[in-house]
Motif scaffolding. Structure first.
Motif, PDB file in Angstrom:
ATOM      1  N   VAL A  68     -10.043  12.420   3.108  1.00 23.00           N
ATOM      2  CA  VAL A  68     -11.034  12.643   2.234  1.00 23.00           C
ATOM      3  C   VAL A  68     -10.666  12.665   0.936  1.00 23.00           C
ATOM      4  O   VAL A  68     -11.663  12.347   0.072  1.00 23.00           O
ATOM      5  N   LYS A  69      -9.544  12.702   0.669  1.00 26.15           N
ATOM      6  CA  LYS A  69      -8.839  12.554  -0.578  1.00 26.15           C
ATOM      7  C   LYS A  69      -9.272  11.306  -1.315  1.00 26.15           C
ATOM      8  O   LYS A  69      -9.080  11.167  -2.651  1.00 26.15           O
ATOM      9  N   TYR A  70      -9.447  10.183  -0.647  1.00 28.20           N
ATOM     10  CA  TYR A  70      -9.494   8.897  -0.875  1.00 28.20           C
ATOM     11  C   TYR A  70     -11.314   8.329  -0.838  1.00 28.20           C
ATOM     12  O   TYR A  70     -11.381   7.244  -1.150  1.00 28.20           O
TER      13      TYR A  70
ATOM     14  N   ASP B 272      -6.949  -0.484  -2.461  1.00 29.15           N
ATOM     15  CA  ASP B 272      -5.713  -1.421  -2.490  1.00 29.15           C
ATOM     16  C   ASP B 272      -4.339  -0.413  -2.483  1.00 29.15           C
ATOM     17  O   ASP B 272      -3.339  -1.015  -2.384  1.00 29.15           O
ATOM     18  N   MET B 273      -4.675   0.714  -2.257  1.00 30.29           N
ATOM     19  CA  MET B 273      -3.418   1.801  -2.420  1.00 30.29           C
ATOM     20  C   MET B 273      -3.099   2.376  -0.754  1.00 30.29           C
ATOM     21  O   MET B 273      -2.091   2.865  -0.680  1.00 30.29           O
ATOM     22  N   VAL B 274      -4.437   2.600  -0.206  1.00 26.06           N
ATOM     23  CA  VAL B 274      -4.335   3.040   1.314  1.00 26.06           C
ATOM     24  C   VAL B 274      -4.562   2.398   2.381  1.00 26.06           C
ATOM     25  O   VAL B 274      -5.575   1.399   2.413  1.00 26.06           O
ATOM     26  N   LEU B 275      -3.744   2.577   3.065  1.00 30.83           N
ATOM     27  CA  LEU B 275      -3.604   1.704   4.601  1.00 30.83           C
ATOM     28  C   LEU B 275      -4.296   2.727   5.600  1.00 30.83           C
ATOM     29  O   LEU B 275      -3.575   3.684   5.895  1.00 30.83           O
ATOM     30  N   VAL B 276      -5.167   2.235   6.361  1.00 26.97           N
ATOM     31  CA  VAL B 276      -5.580   2.965   7.646  1.00 26.97           C
ATOM     32  C   VAL B 276      -5.778   2.284   8.974  1.00 26.97           C
ATOM     33  O   VAL B 276      -6.395   1.374   8.995  1.00 26.97           O
ATOM     34  N   GLU B 277      -4.774   2.569   9.777  1.00 28.81           N
ATOM     35  CA  GLU B 277      -4.815   1.724  11.006  1.00 28.81           C
ATOM     36  C   GLU B 277      -5.042   2.523  12.175  1.00 28.81           C
ATOM     37  O   GLU B 277      -4.495   3.743  12.368  1.00 28.81           O
TER      38      GLU B 277
ATOM     39  N   LYS C 109       1.041  -1.212  -0.017  1.00 32.81           N
ATOM     40  CA  LYS C 109      -0.189  -0.018   0.074  1.00 32.81           C
ATOM     41  C   LYS C 109       1.058   1.344   0.084  1.00 32.81           C
ATOM     42  O   LYS C 109       1.659   1.486   0.825  1.00 32.81           O
ATOM     43  N   GLU C 110       0.531   2.050  -0.818  1.00 41.84           N
ATOM     44  CA  GLU C 110       1.632   3.340  -1.055  1.00 41.84           C
ATOM     45  C   GLU C 110       1.246   4.467  -0.003  1.00 41.84           C
ATOM     46  O   GLU C 110       2.133   4.986   0.332  1.00 41.84           O
ATOM     47  N   PHE C 111       0.123   4.561   0.354  1.00 44.00           N
ATOM     48  CA  PHE C 111      -0.144   5.631   1.274  1.00 44.00           C
ATOM     49  C   PHE C 111      -0.637   5.036   2.758  1.00 44.00           C
ATOM     50  O   PHE C 111      -1.527   4.286   2.809  1.00 44.00           O
TER      51      PHE C 111
END
Length: 228
Positions: A220-222, A55-60, A22-24
């Protein structure tokens, strides 16, 4: 190695490999156990529901049940323990009645840490004096330096007016309420105006004030366009 233990290790390795792709990456450490995590879980769900970015953003999200400096301390330990080499580390915390030196200290500590590794950057999403002030800004521009009980009373009146009932700290649908019944774009604009008016002051001296909007602007960009 027992089969079950071997399978668990394999799953953990596969998950780690998936996350590393994941890139972001956003690691959110919340002072509270429920209110803040529940709110940001709403963003996480929406991002994971967006086929463009999931598939690009990870939020933990990590509930800390700790205050001010302890939040960033726990974030640092998490980064080291999990050998995180890339990502944004966000500390979400309130002023409440904690000492100004501790409240300001998170920002100062983040600035020092950010000089060590440009790929792992720490951010302070503070609220003075509580996250309810950020919630309130979804409905009105408000600059009175009142006790948090006044902000909660305002939300109670607004929620009753909207037919939602009484505001509660651990509302599971707080994200949807603020996004659908409130105006998050205006909340960001109002919060920015307050921070601009307090330019040059330390966070503890900007009362009321909040930098929750900086993290929200990132997330919110995603989201799907119709969501925001």
């Amino acid at each position: 190695m027992p089969k079950k233990a071997g399978m668990e290790a394999w799953k953990k390795k596969r998950r780690q490999e998936h996350l590393e792709k994941k890139e972001f990456r956003y690691y959110i450490f919340c002072e509270g156990q429920q209110t803040e995590p529940l709110y940001f879980e709403g963003f996480k769900r929406c991002i994971e529901d967006n086929p463009i970015y999931r598939d690009m953003v990870l939020v933990e999200i990590e509930p800390c049940q700790a205050e001010t400096m302890r939040v960033i301390g726990m974030a640092e330990k998490y980064v080291k323990k999990n050998k995180i080499e890339k990502g944004q580390i966000w500390c979400v915390y309130d002023k409440d009645s904690f000492p100004a030196k501790d409240f300001n200290g998170v920002v100062q500590r983040a600035e020092r840490l950010n000089q060590e590794n440009p790929d792992v950057q720490y951010h302070a999403a503070w609220s003075n004096e509580c996250i309810e002030f950020w919630f309130l800004l979804h409905f009105a521009y408000y600059t009175a330096n009142n006790h948090r009980t006044e902000y909660i009373a305002f939300l109670n009146d607004k929620f009753r007016e909207l037919g939602i009932g009484k505001y509660q700290k651990n509302m599971k649908d707080i994200f949807n309420i603020l996004m659908k019944k409130g105006n998050p774009k205006l909340a960001i604009r109002y919060a920015k105006r307050i921070i601009k008016d307090g330019q040059g002051k330390m966070p503890a001296d900007i009362a009321p004030g909040t930098k929750e909007y900086e993290l929200v602007e990132e997330l919110v960009k995603y989201l799907r366009k119709k969501k925001f």
